[in-house]
Design a protein around this motif. Structure first.
Motif, PDB file in Angstrom:
ATOM      1  N   TYR A 130       0.844  -1.198   0.000  1.00  0.00           N
ATOM      2  CA  TYR A 130       0.000   0.000   0.000  1.00  0.00           C
ATOM      3  C   TYR A 130       0.876   1.243   0.000  1.00  0.00           C
ATOM      4  CZ  TYR A 130      -3.850  -3.078   1.380  1.00  0.00           C
ATOM      5  OH  TYR A 130      -4.789  -4.074   1.424  1.00  0.00           O
ATOM      6  N   ARG A 131       0.385   2.267  -0.672  1.00  0.00           N
ATOM      7  CA  ARG A 131       1.098   3.539  -0.725  1.00  0.00           C
ATOM      8  C   ARG A 131       0.302   4.598   0.043  1.00  0.00           C
ATOM      9  NH1 ARG A 131       0.637   7.786  -4.450  1.00  0.00           N
ATOM     10  NH2 ARG A 131      -0.710   6.483  -5.770  1.00  0.00           N
ATOM     11  N   HIS A 132       0.939   5.214   1.039  1.00  0.00           N
ATOM     12  CA  HIS A 132       0.266   6.257   1.816  1.00  0.00           C
ATOM     13  C   HIS A 132       0.047   7.485   0.940  1.00  0.00           C
ATOM     14  CE1 HIS A 132       0.334   9.789   4.642  1.00  0.00           C
ATOM     15  NE2 HIS A 132      -0.674   9.085   5.113  1.00  0.00           N
ATOM     16  N   ILE A 133      -1.197   7.974   0.903  1.00  0.00           N
ATOM     17  CA  ILE A 133      -1.500   9.117   0.034  1.00  0.00           C
ATOM     18  C   ILE A 133      -2.057  10.327   0.780  1.00  0.00           C
ATOM     19  CG2 ILE A 133      -1.822   7.712  -2.028  1.00  0.00           C
ATOM     20  CD1 ILE A 133      -4.838   7.908  -1.619  1.00  0.00           C
ATOM     21  N   TYR A 134      -2.547  10.142   2.016  1.00  0.00           N
ATOM     22  CA  TYR A 134      -3.136  11.295   2.703  1.00  0.00           C
ATOM     23  C   TYR A 134      -3.308  10.980   4.188  1.00  0.00           C
ATOM     24  CZ  TYR A 134      -6.583  14.771   4.185  1.00  0.00           C
ATOM     25  OH  TYR A 134      -7.239  15.774   4.853  1.00  0.00           O
ATOM     26  N   SER A 135      -3.139  12.000   5.028  1.00  0.00           N
ATOM     27  CA  SER A 135      -3.451  11.905   6.453  1.00  0.00           C
ATOM     28  C   SER A 135      -4.313  13.080   6.856  1.00  0.00           C
ATOM     29  CB  SER A 135      -2.173  11.896   7.306  1.00  0.00           C
ATOM     30  OG  SER A 135      -1.482  10.675   7.168  1.00  0.00           O
ATOM     31  N   GLY A 136      -5.422  12.785   7.517  1.00  0.00           N
ATOM     32  CA  GLY A 136      -6.259  13.823   8.104  1.00  0.00           C
ATOM     33  C   GLY A 136      -5.989  13.928   9.590  1.00  0.00           C
ATOM     34  N   LYS A 137      -6.913  14.537  10.311  1.00  0.00           N
ATOM     35  CA  LYS A 137      -6.728  14.669  11.755  1.00  0.00           C
ATOM     36  C   LYS A 137      -6.669  13.309  12.434  1.00  0.00           C
ATOM     37  CE  LYS A 137      -9.041  19.163  12.256  1.00  0.00           C
ATOM     38  NZ  LYS A 137     -10.212  19.877  12.825  1.00  0.00           N
ATOM     39  N   VAL A 138      -7.485  12.387  11.977  1.00  0.00           N
ATOM     40  CA  VAL A 138      -7.564  11.077  12.614  1.00  0.00           C
ATOM     41  C   VAL A 138      -7.239   9.949  11.639  1.00  0.00           C
ATOM     42  CG1 VAL A 138      -9.132   9.429  13.747  1.00  0.00           C
ATOM     43  CG2 VAL A 138      -9.226  11.855  14.351  1.00  0.00           C
ATOM     44  N   ARG A 139      -7.687  10.068  10.388  1.00  0.00           N
ATOM     45  CA  ARG A 139      -7.580   8.952   9.445  1.00  0.00           C
ATOM     46  C   ARG A 139      -6.422   9.091   8.466  1.00  0.00           C
ATOM     47  NH1 ARG A 139     -12.242   9.207  11.485  1.00  0.00           N
ATOM     48  NH2 ARG A 139     -13.465   7.318  11.834  1.00  0.00           N
ATOM     49  N   ASP A 140      -5.901   7.913   8.076  1.00  0.00           N
ATOM     50  CA  ASP A 140      -4.862   7.824   7.055  1.00  0.00           C
ATOM     51  C   ASP A 140      -5.414   7.052   5.866  1.00  0.00           C
ATOM     52  OD1 ASP A 140      -2.761   9.036   8.677  1.00  0.00           O
ATOM     53  OD2 ASP A 140      -2.770   7.169   9.823  1.00  0.00           O
ATOM     54  N   LEU A 141      -5.077   7.504   4.672  1.00  0.00           N
ATOM     55  CA  LEU A 141      -5.530   6.845   3.450  1.00  0.00           C
ATOM     56  C   LEU A 141      -4.349   6.238   2.715  1.00  0.00           C
ATOM     57  CD1 LEU A 141      -8.187   9.168   1.740  1.00  0.00           C
ATOM     58  CD2 LEU A 141      -8.552   6.879   2.676  1.00  0.00           C
ATOM     59  N   TYR A 142      -4.546   5.013   2.229  1.00  0.00           N
ATOM     60  CA  TYR A 142      -3.541   4.309   1.446  1.00  0.00           C
ATOM     61  C   TYR A 142      -4.181   3.797   0.160  1.00  0.00           C
ATOM     62  CZ  TYR A 142      -0.950   3.954   5.885  1.00  0.00           C
ATOM     63  OH  TYR A 142      -0.310   4.210   7.066  1.00  0.00           O
ATOM     64  N   PRO A 186      -3.967   0.703  -2.561  1.00  0.00           N
ATOM     65  CA  PRO A 186      -3.354  -0.603  -2.822  1.00  0.00           C
ATOM     66  C   PRO A 186      -2.495  -0.558  -4.087  1.00  0.00           C
ATOM     67  CG  PRO A 186      -5.714  -0.809  -2.386  1.00  0.00           C
ATOM     68  CD  PRO A 186      -5.436   0.649  -2.564  1.00  0.00           C
ATOM     69  N   ASP A 187      -1.382  -1.243  -4.054  1.00  0.00           N
ATOM     70  CA  ASP A 187      -0.485  -1.237  -5.220  1.00  0.00           C
ATOM     71  C   ASP A 187      -1.130  -1.849  -6.452  1.00  0.00           C
ATOM     72  OD1 ASP A 187       1.476  -0.062  -3.706  1.00  0.00           O
ATOM     73  OD2 ASP A 187       2.574  -1.932  -3.302  1.00  0.00           O
ATOM     74  N   GLU A 188      -2.033  -2.832  -6.244  1.00  0.00           N
ATOM     75  CA  GLU A 188      -2.500  -3.596  -7.391  1.00  0.00           C
ATOM     76  C   GLU A 188      -3.729  -3.012  -8.080  1.00  0.00           C
ATOM     77  OE1 GLU A 188      -4.902  -5.224  -3.944  1.00  0.00           O
ATOM     78  OE2 GLU A 188      -2.868  -4.488  -4.295  1.00  0.00           O
ATOM     79  N   ARG A 189      -4.374  -1.971  -7.487  1.00  0.00           N
ATOM     80  CA  ARG A 189      -5.550  -1.388  -8.143  1.00  0.00           C
ATOM     81  C   ARG A 189      -5.782   0.022  -7.610  1.00  0.00           C
ATOM     82  NH1 ARG A 189     -10.329  -5.401  -6.892  1.00  0.00           N
ATOM     83  NH2 ARG A 189     -11.457  -3.822  -8.083  1.00  0.00           N
ATOM     84  N   ASP A 190      -6.465   0.821  -8.432  1.00  0.00           N
ATOM     85  CA  ASP A 190      -6.648   2.225  -8.061  1.00  0.00           C
ATOM     86  C   ASP A 190      -8.112   2.599  -7.837  1.00  0.00           C
ATOM     87  OD1 ASP A 190      -7.653   2.237 -10.612  1.00  0.00           O
ATOM     88  OD2 ASP A 190      -6.176   3.634 -11.434  1.00  0.00           O
ATOM     89  N   ASP A 191      -8.999   1.600  -7.781  1.00  0.00           N
ATOM     90  CA  ASP A 191     -10.412   1.905  -7.552  1.00  0.00           C
ATOM     91  C   ASP A 191     -10.820   1.672  -6.100  1.00  0.00           C
ATOM     92  OD1 ASP A 191     -10.140  -0.841  -7.659  1.00  0.00           O
ATOM     93  OD2 ASP A 191     -12.088  -1.168  -8.624  1.00  0.00           O
ATOM     94  N   ARG A 192      -9.834   1.366  -5.245  1.00  0.00           N
ATOM     95  CA  ARG A 192     -10.098   1.163  -3.827  1.00  0.00           C
ATOM     96  C   ARG A 192      -9.078   1.916  -2.980  1.00  0.00           C
ATOM     97  NH1 ARG A 192     -11.551  -5.353  -3.476  1.00  0.00           N
ATOM     98  NH2 ARG A 192     -13.348  -5.249  -4.895  1.00  0.00           N
ATOM     99  N   LEU A 193      -9.447   2.126  -1.739  1.00  0.00           N
ATOM    100  CA  LEU A 193      -8.556   2.785  -0.790  1.00  0.00           C
ATOM    101  C   LEU A 193      -8.606   2.037   0.532  1.00  0.00           C
ATOM    102  CD1 LEU A 193      -9.574   6.518  -1.420  1.00  0.00           C
ATOM    103  CD2 LEU A 193      -7.445   5.436  -2.148  1.00  0.00           C
ATOM    104  N   LEU A 194      -7.514   2.087   1.265  1.00  0.00           N
ATOM    105  CA  LEU A 194      -7.475   1.568   2.627  1.00  0.00           C
ATOM    106  C   LEU A 194      -7.633   2.746   3.571  1.00  0.00           C
ATOM    107  CD1 LEU A 194      -6.962  -1.053   4.337  1.00  0.00           C
ATOM    108  CD2 LEU A 194      -4.603  -0.227   4.559  1.00  0.00           C
ATOM    109  N   LEU A 195      -8.701   2.719   4.361  1.00  0.00           N
ATOM    110  CA  LEU A 195      -9.007   3.798   5.296  1.00  0.00           C
ATOM    111  C   LEU A 195      -8.662   3.324   6.705  1.00  0.00           C
ATOM    112  CD1 LEU A 195     -10.392   6.616   5.726  1.00  0.00           C
ATOM    113  CD2 LEU A 195     -12.525   5.352   6.057  1.00  0.00           C
ATOM    114  N   VAL A 196      -7.680   3.977   7.320  1.00  0.00           N
ATOM    115  CA  VAL A 196      -7.194   3.573   8.642  1.00  0.00           C
ATOM    116  C   VAL A 196      -7.555   4.648   9.662  1.00  0.00           C
ATOM    117  CG1 VAL A 196      -5.189   2.918  10.009  1.00  0.00           C
ATOM    118  CG2 VAL A 196      -5.262   2.339   7.573  1.00  0.00           C
TER     119      VAL A 196
END
Length: 291
Positions: free
Chosen positions: A9-21, A23-33
């Protein structure tokens, strides 16, 4: 507190609480942490609240299930890297609506301040004689701008939303926001909790479907009050970071809110009481035991 590195996963954004990544294999989904970070007065504090990210994720997941008949949500899978298990979900990539959608059923916070000045909230006239904590005759849609991190969201009227996104989508956002609030308010009241107000976020699929995104009906996005202690005319006890706010504004913190210095680290007692409050809200609302 920087976002963790996650293989695949590639980190693309951080907000106050959440981080977005992404996935390396596709660009139509995001990992929301959901991290354990906590913010107050537009500052992200140096001290995390243990398990906060897991509580927010679990609570949002529970609420998404209660709302599936009202609006689709962005969750694709809970199959996530072990390093963020329990505090992350795989979600659809959406075109986010750049308006914060807020529903209020009770008068407090910035809405109360505006009411005292103008007798209305976001251009909606309200009856005379309302006080802090008053239940409104009916819930109202009180949107705000979506400000960058570190800046304040500003209240706007419905006309602003119509100009920003178009009349048809604006009407849909208002309807869905009030429906989500009504469902949440009813369920919370059955469990002895007042849902005073809530902020929800929506995104758009390529086919134009409006989708509920980010988090929903958590202590970070909503005001929850114990129903047994609700008493209009005073500030209400709440299931959120009020312990943090109260300590930061007390002489004990030594922090000047109007100055340029960031807030100091939180004492252990404030951290533990805040953690307990989040878990209490989760367990009361869901009827589940937090693991």
């Amino acid at each position: 507190m920087s976002a963790p590195s996650l293989p695949g996963y590639r980190h693309i954004y951080s907000g106050k609480v959440r981080d977005l990544y992404q996935p390396d294999e596709r660009d139509d989904r995001l990992l929301l942490v959901a991290s354990d970070r906590i913010s107050a007065f537009d500052h992200v504090l140096r001290t995390p609240i243990p398990d906060k990210g897991r509580v927010l994720t679990a609570m949002s997941q529970w609420w998404f299930e209660q709302l599936t008949d009202l609006v689709p949500n962005h969750v694709v899978s809970t199959d996530v890297p072990a390093a963020v298990a329990g505090q992350a979900v795989l979600v659809e990539r959406l075109d986010m609506v750049m308006v914060e959608c807020v529903a209020r059923g009770y008068l407090t916070g910035s809405g109360l301040a505006e009411y005292r000045q103008a007798g209305s909230v976001c251009g909606i006239p309200l009856p005379d004689g309302l006080v802090d904590g008053s239940r409104l005759p009916e819930p109202i849609f009180t949107p705000t701008t979506k400000a960058p991190m570190g800046e304040h969201d500003e209240s706007v009227d419905f006309g602003y939303v119509e100009k920003a996104v178009g009349p048809e989508l604006a009407a849909t956002l208002r309807r869905l926001t009030l429906e989500v609030y009504a469902r949440g308010e009813s369920i919370a009241r059955e469990r002895g909790i007042v849902l005073a107000d809530t902020k929800v976020e929506f995104g758009m699929r390529p086919d134009g479907t409006v989708v509920l995104a980010d988090e929903v009906l958590t202590p970070d996005s909503s005001r929850f009050w114990p129903l047994s202690e609700w008493e209009p005319g005073r500030a209400q006890h709440s299931f959120d970071k009020q312990f943090v706010r109260d300590w930061l504004t007390s002489p004990a913190s030594g922090w000047d809110r109007s100055g340029d210095e960031p807030p100091p680290p939180l004492p252990d007692e404030v951290v533990e009481r805040t953690r307990a409050r989040y878990i209490d809200a989760y367990e009361r609302l869901t009827g589940l035991t937090f693991p």
